[in-house]
Design an enzyme around this catalytic site. Structure first.
Site, PDB file in Angstrom:
ATOM      1  N   SER A 280       0.848  -1.198   0.000  1.00  0.00           N
ATOM      2  CA  SER A 280       0.000   0.000   0.000  1.00  0.00           C
ATOM      3  C   SER A 280       0.878   1.240   0.000  1.00  0.00           C
ATOM      4  O   SER A 280       2.038   1.203   0.413  1.00  0.00           O
ATOM      5  CB  SER A 280      -0.912   0.021   1.229  1.00  0.00           C
ATOM      6  OG  SER A 280      -0.217   0.503   2.369  1.00  0.00           O
ATOM      7  N   ASP A 281       0.329   2.345  -0.449  1.00  0.00           N
ATOM      8  CA  ASP A 281       1.007   3.623  -0.246  1.00  0.00           C
ATOM      9  C   ASP A 281       0.791   4.043   1.207  1.00  0.00           C
ATOM     10  O   ASP A 281       0.023   3.436   1.953  1.00  0.00           O
ATOM     11  CB  ASP A 281       0.485   4.673  -1.231  1.00  0.00           C
ATOM     12  CG  ASP A 281       1.520   5.759  -1.512  1.00  0.00           C
ATOM     13  OD1 ASP A 281       2.401   5.993  -0.657  1.00  0.00           O
ATOM     14  OD2 ASP A 281       1.447   6.390  -2.582  1.00  0.00           O
ATOM     15  N   HIS A 282       1.443   5.101   1.605  1.00  0.00           N
ATOM     16  CA  HIS A 282       1.510   5.528   3.004  1.00  0.00           C
ATOM     17  C   HIS A 282       0.113   5.769   3.586  1.00  0.00           C
ATOM     18  O   HIS A 282      -0.596   6.685   3.183  1.00  0.00           O
ATOM     19  CB  HIS A 282       2.341   6.814   3.087  1.00  0.00           C
ATOM     20  CG  HIS A 282       2.830   7.144   4.451  1.00  0.00           C
ATOM     21  ND1 HIS A 282       2.017   7.620   5.438  1.00  0.00           N
ATOM     22  CD2 HIS A 282       4.072   7.049   5.008  1.00  0.00           C
ATOM     23  CE1 HIS A 282       2.717   7.841   6.531  1.00  0.00           C
ATOM     24  NE2 HIS A 282       3.977   7.489   6.293  1.00  0.00           N
ATOM     25  N   GLY A 283      -0.285   4.917   4.546  1.00  0.00           N
ATOM     26  CA  GLY A 283      -1.558   5.100   5.237  1.00  0.00           C
ATOM     27  C   GLY A 283      -2.787   4.838   4.406  1.00  0.00           C
ATOM     28  O   GLY A 283      -3.900   5.181   4.823  1.00  0.00           O
ATOM     29  N   ALA A 284      -2.627   4.206   3.240  1.00  0.00           N
ATOM     30  CA  ALA A 284      -3.748   4.098   2.296  1.00  0.00           C
ATOM     31  C   ALA A 284      -4.874   3.205   2.795  1.00  0.00           C
ATOM     32  O   ALA A 284      -6.038   3.412   2.434  1.00  0.00           O
ATOM     33  CB  ALA A 284      -3.243   3.586   0.946  1.00  0.00           C
TER      34      ALA A 284
END
Length: 763
Positions: A280-284
């Site tokens: 995942s991207d950051h905090g997605a």
């Protein structure tokens, strides 16, 4: 924090890495099956965590998490000395599953190369490979196992701040760069060699098509456009062997990528055959609640794991929610196992099960100084930067400049170390960059004279300055000269009047072309424009050196500047490379990988747009055609455009035969001649137009290119091989087909000024 963890690690005796049945190491599937069978549910969930090394993860907590096997990987720790105690901690866990260490190595690590748009402007795959291979070697030498690169999002809206990271607007060019980047980063060895890193291609998918060019916004796109224009670079990276994929933050037709079963399962794994790791991207995963598709973090975790997002970056959602979801049956054990299997597989492919310290090495091999000059690759950086710049204007052969003259250098970017780096500059150190001022001073030496005045700040808009400095308020990147704009301009004008020529380094600070830095205008800030107009009024030749991460509105520059050099952000050796171009030691050969629109009102402006029923034709009345009536239509500078200090001519196109069968091929040839007085390189570009198809097709599409160097008066025959693959597209049924009919071959030195010929594809 890392120091504390390292001290704790030294309290223990050295540990050897465990090998879960070492006799299975030669069989990846068997090895992972065996290891997976030994893992508890908590250990499996722990592998799904990609933890940021940050203040919210204190040393004691991180040590506990590592010992319990509750961390799969980390990012933002970027030295061997930092990573070794973390790996030691993992080796004390029950199963001794190694960590991997990731970082954003986008256009260089300690040696910063030109940004993505600059690398793409070289139109030279060897240049791209040099930058990526060097970045991989440096990152691996610092104990990094994976980079979140290459960034291959197609961008056709320059308002988007992350345009700077990518490689432009064209699916063919970006796909070729994606392939080369993956192979240069990872190498050809399996498992990946200790001097290479795993590539996590991003941002999957369509992130560059966010509505309005506003970061994190929605993407709404029909499937044909996806498959023909935006998806090819990701597939090229996957086909080249990318070990991982970073999932995008945006939604696609109403479903966030992080929870998009069609994207991550049907397309990526089943249709494309991807067998690697998704991150995942950051905090997605947490942000699925913000998207409105999950009621709470429990539902967010359920949606993401079922969709196929294997690893959770920088949040605690999987750790906190998966135990309950498994207990309730809302997530099946095999769904968890599938994600864990991909993570373990990635670690196997990185070589970490063979040697958890393959890139960390022994402490006695650590560099005495991580930022030592001896660790940099300056010669490669300078060579790459020389190829990354595009000459847009050169009236009356203003460039190259004479080394014996007096040069006035002005502008807010003329002596800015930090802005040479560009965005996402890895572990690059701003003080190690060569600025334009330093580069010109060194090149002129005792032969010429360099005068300098700042002339202007980046902007006088306090709101913008505060925005640019918000995240680094304690060490601001944009430092304002407290003098009035009028005072600074007066000083610059005084300096200009004493010079033979004025070089103005203007554009954007690097933070203006960055993640979340979308713009509503493409013009230079008002105070920079005021400076340029005052310099123009002196009557001295005015050379603009642009530093920016997106196409800008250059209408005034085109009409008033004597020369315009687009340098983007050139990296650690940028000042030397820019001086090499300005003073003629190097002949510019870059070509634009992205269209420069005339104004923000003409966005999107890209060369391979669809054909229309009522197209505007240049030179004819615009009434009842598709056009804007307030200003000229078409690009200010087209895709593929770039000048040289010499001139080139192109013959007509010759095709080897008038027809081609579906299983055949033909040659399209032109003769290129250097008609100028000095050696130079240019890029011969092949475009194809499908004259009549079952669906609306682009006016032209890039299908090949060739960069070549010619001596004065030298000519070469350049031939391109065309087969059915070059004619294929996705039709209304999403079938990849090459339909029989007439095709137009277009060859030029840019996308607009082309020579044409035709052939017919027959059954």
């Amino acid at each position: 924090m890392l120091c504390a963890l390292a001290c704790a690690a030294f309290a223990f005796a050295p540990v050897a890495h465990a090998q879960a049945k070492p006799e299975l190491l030669g069989n990846k599937t068997a090895f992972i099956d065996d290891l997976l069978g030994q893992m508890t549910v908590d250990e499996k969930i722990g592998q799904l965590r990609l933890v940021s090394i940050a203040p919210d993860m204190p040393a004691k907590k991180l040590a506990d998490e590592l010992a319990a096997g509750r961390v799969g990987g980390t990012f933002n720790s970027v030295t061997r000395a930092d990573n070794r105690p973390l790996q030691d901690g993992a080796m004390r866990s029950r199963l001794k599953i190694p960590l991997f260490f990731a970082y954003d190595v986008i256009h260089g690590h300690r040696t910063t190369f030109p940004i993505g748009l600059g690398l793409a402007s070289s139109w030279d795959l060897n240049v791209v490979a040099t930058a990526m291979r060097t970045a991989a070697e440096e990152a691996a030498a610092d104990g990094i196992d994976m980079t979140f690169a290459p960034m291959v999002d197609i961008s056709r809206d320059p308002r988007w701040g992350r345009t700077s990271e990518g490689f432009g607007e064209d699916p063919y060019l970006v796909s070729r760069i994606a392939e080369v980047s993956v192979r240069a980063l990872q190498g050809e060895q399996t498992p990946i060699a200790g001097n290479r890193v795993m590539a996590a291609v991003k941002h999957f998918a369509l992130y560059g098509a966010v509505e309005g060019g506003r970061d994190y916004n929605v993407v709404n796109m029909d499937p044909q456009r996806m498959f023909n224009d935006y998806l090819p670079p990701y597939k090229a990276a996957v086909d080249a062997g990318a070990g991982a994929v970073m999932v995008a933050l945006n939604s696609i037709n109403g479903t966030p990528a992080t929870s998009n079963v069609w994207l991550l399962q049907d397309l990526l794994r089943r249709q494309w055959g991807f067998k690697g790791l998704t991150v995942s991207d950051h905090g997605a995963i947490t942000e699925l609640v913000n998207h409105g598709v999950a009621h709470d973090e429990t539902e967010a975790a359920q949606l993401a794991i079922k969709a196929g997002t294997d690893m959770s970056m920088a949040d605690h959602v999987y750790l906190g929610q998966l135990p309950g979801l498994l207990k309730s049956g809302r997530v099946k054990p095999q769904e968890l196992d599938s994600a864990v299997r991909e993570i373990l597989g990635a670690k196997y492919d990185m070589g970490l099960f063979h040697d958890p310290y393959v890139r960390i090495g022994r402490a006695d091999g650590d560099p005495a100084e991580v930022n030592a000059e001896s660790r940099l690759h300056r010669a490669a950086a300078r060579t790459v930067a020389q190829q990354s710049m595009v000459l847009l204007e050169n009236r009356n052969a203003t460039l190259p400049l004479k080394k014996s003259g007096t040069v006035a250098l002005v502008g807010p970017l003329a002596d800015s170390h930090i802005d040479m780096l560009g965005s996402w500059s890895g572990s690059g150190v701003d003080k190690q960059t060569v600025t334009v001022r330093q580069g010109l001073q060194a090149a002129l030496g005792e032969h010429g004279k360099l005068l300098y005045a700042r002339g202007a700040n980046i902007t006088e808009d306090k709101h913008i300055v505060d925005y640019l400095n918000f995240l680094n308020w304690d060490d601001p990147e944009v430092v304002q000269d407290k003098r009035s704009p009028q005072t600074m301009i007066a000083e610059a004008v005084s300096v200009a009047r004493r010079a033979d020529v004025v070089v103005a380094a203007v554009g954007e600070s690097r933070g203006m072309s960055h993640e979340s830095s979308s713009r509503t205008q493409l013009t230079l800030p008002e105070n920079q424009m005021a400076l340029l107009k005052a310099l123009k009024a002196t009557g001295k030749p005015l050379v603009l050196v642009l530093m920016n991460g997106r196409p800008l509105d250059l209408n005034w520059a085109r009409e008033n500047a004597s020369a315009v050099l687009e340098t983007w952000y050139t990296g650690i050796e940028g000042g030397h490379a820019i001086a090499d171009i300005l003073l003629g030691d190097v002949n510019p050969s870059g070509k634009l990988p992205i269209t420069f629109p005339r104004s923000v009102g003409q966005i999107p402006s890209y060369y391979n747009h669809s054909r229309l029923g009522r197209p505007f034709t240049e030179g004819k009345p615009g009434n009842y055609t598709s056009q804007y009536f307030e200003e000229p239509n078409g690009p200010l500078y087209p895709f593929g455009y770039g000048l040289s200090y010499t001139e080139f001519s192109l013959s007509g196109v010759a095709v080897s035969q008038p027809t081609m069968k579906a299983d055949g091929r033909l040659e399209a040839s032109v003769t290129v001649k250097n008609t100028g007085r000095r050696a130079g390189a240019t890029v011969v570009q092949l475009y194809i137009r499908d004259v009549a198809a079952s669906v609306v097709r682009p006016v032209k599409e890039l299908k090949d290119f060739r960069k070549l160097t010619l001596q004065p008066g030298e000519e070469k025959r350049v031939s391109f091989t065309i087969d059915a693959k070059a004619l294929q597209f996705y039709n209304a049924k999403l079938e990849q087909v090459a339909e029989p009919g007439e095709f137009q071959v277009q060859v030029g030195l840019d996308s607009k000024d082309v020579k044409t010929a035709s052939f017919t594809l027959v059954d």
